[in-house]
Design a protein around this motif. Structure first.
Motif, PDB file in Angstrom:
ATOM      1  N   PHE A   1     -23.484  14.256 -18.342  1.00  0.00           N
ATOM      2  CA  PHE A   1     -23.702  13.638 -17.036  1.00  0.00           C
ATOM      3  C   PHE A   1     -25.116  13.119 -16.812  1.00  0.00           C
ATOM      4  N   GLY A   2     -26.085  13.566 -17.603  1.00  0.00           N
ATOM      5  CA  GLY A   2     -27.475  13.166 -17.425  1.00  0.00           C
ATOM      6  C   GLY A   2     -28.194  14.081 -16.441  1.00  0.00           C
ATOM      7  N   ALA A   3     -29.516  14.030 -16.479  1.00  0.00           N
ATOM      8  CA  ALA A   3     -30.332  14.926 -15.655  1.00  0.00           C
ATOM      9  C   ALA A   3     -30.207  14.635 -14.165  1.00  0.00           C
ATOM     10  N   VAL A   4     -29.952  13.400 -13.811  1.00  0.00           N
ATOM     11  CA  VAL A   4     -29.809  13.030 -12.401  1.00  0.00           C
ATOM     12  C   VAL A   4     -28.316  12.868 -12.118  1.00  0.00           C
ATOM     13  N   SER A   5     -27.691  14.005 -11.815  1.00  0.00           N
ATOM     14  CA  SER A   5     -26.252  13.999 -11.573  1.00  0.00           C
ATOM     15  C   SER A   5     -25.887  15.126 -10.620  1.00  0.00           C
ATOM     16  N   ARG A   6     -24.751  14.952  -9.998  1.00  0.00           N
ATOM     17  CA  ARG A   6     -24.202  15.958  -9.099  1.00  0.00           C
ATOM     18  C   ARG A   6     -24.015  17.291  -9.844  1.00  0.00           C
ATOM     19  N   GLU A   7     -23.496  17.197 -11.062  1.00  0.00           N
ATOM     20  CA  GLU A   7     -23.204  18.392 -11.860  1.00  0.00           C
ATOM     21  C   GLU A   7     -24.467  19.175 -12.198  1.00  0.00           C
ATOM     22  N   ILE A   8     -25.539  18.475 -12.554  1.00  0.00           N
ATOM     23  CA  ILE A   8     -26.798  19.144 -12.882  1.00  0.00           C
ATOM     24  C   ILE A   8     -27.415  19.774 -11.632  1.00  0.00           C
ATOM     25  N   ALA A   9     -27.381  19.065 -10.504  1.00  0.00           N
ATOM     26  CA  ALA A   9     -27.911  19.633  -9.255  1.00  0.00           C
ATOM     27  C   ALA A   9     -27.208  20.938  -8.921  1.00  0.00           C
ATOM     28  N   LEU A  10     -25.891  20.963  -9.110  1.00  0.00           N
ATOM     29  CA  LEU A  10     -25.115  22.165  -8.815  1.00  0.00           C
ATOM     30  C   LEU A  10     -25.464  23.294  -9.781  1.00  0.00           C
ATOM     31  N   GLU A  11     -25.542  22.993 -11.063  1.00  0.00           N
ATOM     32  CA  GLU A  11     -25.899  24.026 -12.044  1.00  0.00           C
ATOM     33  C   GLU A  11     -27.316  24.553 -11.812  1.00  0.00           C
ATOM     34  N   MET A  12     -28.236  23.678 -11.444  1.00  0.00           N
ATOM     35  CA  MET A  12     -29.609  24.114 -11.165  1.00  0.00           C
ATOM     36  C   MET A  12     -29.652  25.049  -9.954  1.00  0.00           C
ATOM     37  N   ALA A  13     -28.932  24.717  -8.893  1.00  0.00           N
ATOM     38  CA  ALA A  13     -28.916  25.558  -7.695  1.00  0.00           C
ATOM     39  C   ALA A  13     -28.287  26.918  -8.002  1.00  0.00           C
ATOM     40  N   ARG A  14     -27.183  26.915  -8.729  1.00  0.00           N
ATOM     41  CA  ARG A  14     -26.544  28.176  -9.118  1.00  0.00           C
ATOM     42  C   ARG A  14     -27.474  28.988 -10.018  1.00  0.00           C
ATOM     43  N   GLY A  15     -28.150  28.310 -10.939  1.00  0.00           N
ATOM     44  CA  GLY A  15     -29.064  28.991 -11.851  1.00  0.00           C
ATOM     45  C   GLY A  15     -30.253  29.600 -11.135  1.00  0.00           C
ATOM     46  N   ALA A  16     -30.807  28.886 -10.141  1.00  0.00           N
ATOM     47  CA  ALA A  16     -31.934  29.423  -9.364  1.00  0.00           C
ATOM     48  C   ALA A  16     -31.510  30.690  -8.640  1.00  0.00           C
ATOM     49  N   ARG A  17     -30.323  30.669  -8.096  1.00  0.00           N
ATOM     50  CA  ARG A  17     -29.811  31.838  -7.366  1.00  0.00           C
ATOM     51  C   ARG A  17     -29.600  33.018  -8.316  1.00  0.00           C
ATOM     52  N   LYS A  18     -28.996  32.760  -9.444  1.00  0.00           N
ATOM     53  CA  LYS A  18     -28.717  33.832 -10.406  1.00  0.00           C
ATOM     54  C   LYS A  18     -29.987  34.376 -11.044  1.00  0.00           C
ATOM     55  N   ALA A  19     -31.019  33.528 -11.201  1.00  0.00           N
ATOM     56  CA  ALA A  19     -32.272  33.962 -11.829  1.00  0.00           C
ATOM     57  C   ALA A  19     -32.960  35.059 -11.019  1.00  0.00           C
TER      58      ALA A  19
ATOM     59  N   ARG B   1     -33.240   3.812  -9.163  1.00  0.00           N
ATOM     60  CA  ARG B   1     -34.475   4.455  -8.739  1.00  0.00           C
ATOM     61  C   ARG B   1     -34.307   4.928  -7.302  1.00  0.00           C
ATOM     62  N   TRP B   2     -35.043   5.946  -6.944  1.00  0.00           N
ATOM     63  CA  TRP B   2     -35.036   6.519  -5.597  1.00  0.00           C
ATOM     64  C   TRP B   2     -33.744   7.270  -5.278  1.00  0.00           C
ATOM     65  N   PHE B   3     -32.966   7.585  -6.294  1.00  0.00           N
ATOM     66  CA  PHE B   3     -31.685   8.258  -6.120  1.00  0.00           C
ATOM     67  C   PHE B   3     -31.887   9.742  -6.383  1.00  0.00           C
ATOM     68  N   VAL B   4     -31.436  10.595  -5.456  1.00  0.00           N
ATOM     69  CA  VAL B   4     -31.692  12.033  -5.545  1.00  0.00           C
ATOM     70  C   VAL B   4     -30.427  12.817  -5.209  1.00  0.00           C
ATOM     71  N   TYR B   5     -30.207  13.905  -5.932  1.00  0.00           N
ATOM     72  CA  TYR B   5     -29.186  14.892  -5.580  1.00  0.00           C
ATOM     73  C   TYR B   5     -29.905  16.175  -5.170  1.00  0.00           C
ATOM     74  N   ILE B   6     -29.427  16.783  -4.098  1.00  0.00           N
ATOM     75  CA  ILE B   6     -29.920  18.086  -3.680  1.00  0.00           C
ATOM     76  C   ILE B   6     -28.735  19.038  -3.724  1.00  0.00           C
ATOM     77  N   GLY B   7     -28.911  20.145  -4.431  1.00  0.00           N
ATOM     78  CA  GLY B   7     -27.860  21.143  -4.552  1.00  0.00           C
ATOM     79  C   GLY B   7     -28.236  22.423  -3.831  1.00  0.00           C
ATOM     80  N   MET B   8     -27.222  23.136  -3.366  1.00  0.00           N
ATOM     81  CA  MET B   8     -27.438  24.440  -2.743  1.00  0.00           C
ATOM     82  C   MET B   8     -26.312  25.379  -3.162  1.00  0.00           C
ATOM     83  N   SER B   9     -26.682  26.595  -3.522  1.00  0.00           N
ATOM     84  CA  SER B   9     -25.725  27.631  -3.859  1.00  0.00           C
ATOM     85  C   SER B   9     -26.048  28.858  -3.013  1.00  0.00           C
ATOM     86  N   ALA B  10     -25.037  29.373  -2.330  1.00  0.00           N
ATOM     87  CA  ALA B  10     -25.217  30.536  -1.456  1.00  0.00           C
ATOM     88  C   ALA B  10     -23.914  31.322  -1.422  1.00  0.00           C
ATOM     89  N   GLN B  11     -23.937  32.437  -0.730  1.00  0.00           N
ATOM     90  CA  GLN B  11     -22.742  33.257  -0.639  1.00  0.00           C
ATOM     91  C   GLN B  11     -21.579  32.460  -0.036  1.00  0.00           C
TER      92      GLN B  11
END
Length: 116
Positions: free
Chosen positions: A9-27, A57-67
């Motif tokens: 999917f590439g670094a700038v993708s919905r899937e990566i944003a989600l995995e990063m948010a989940r990973g930050a929470r699990k870390a 350019r200027w395209f951003v995904y923000i992910g959040m993972s919570a209970q």
């Protein structure tokens, strides 16, 4: 994040944003109960410059993972590089505030949301 997801999917993708948010929470889960943690991620191209030829350019995904679940929002900023970084930070913190105030069910102003 998973290497396969990055390649597919590439670094700038919905899937990566989600995995990063989940990973930050699990870390942080080793020190705190997972149900008390919120992970937030931002991935994108602040512009100008950077990115692959086919990426906007200027395209951003923000992910959040919570209970309460996992979400991803997409944004297209129109400022310069610094303004776009500030806009991404403001958006991430605003989304966190909406979550804490339990107002996710409300329409988020000025955000093009892509909630999973």
């Amino acid at each position: 994040m998973k290497h396969d997801t990055l390649i597919k999917f590439g670094a700038v993708s919905r899937e990566i944003a989600l995995e990063m948010a989940r990973g930050a929470r699990k870390a942080l889960a080793g020190s705190f109960p997972l149900e008390n943690l919120i992970g937030i991620s931002v991935t994108g191209i602040a512009g100008p410059g950077g990115g692959m030829p086919k990426q906007t350019r200027w395209f951003v995904y923000i992910g959040m993972s919570a209970q309460g679940g996992d979400w991803v929002w997409k944004f297209l900023w129109k400022g310069n590089r610094l303004e776009n970084k500030v806009s991404s930070t403001d958006a991430a913190l605003t989304l966190l505030l909406y979550y804490w105030k339990d107002t996710f069910h409300l329409k988020l102003p000025d955000f093009e949301s892509d909630i999973s």
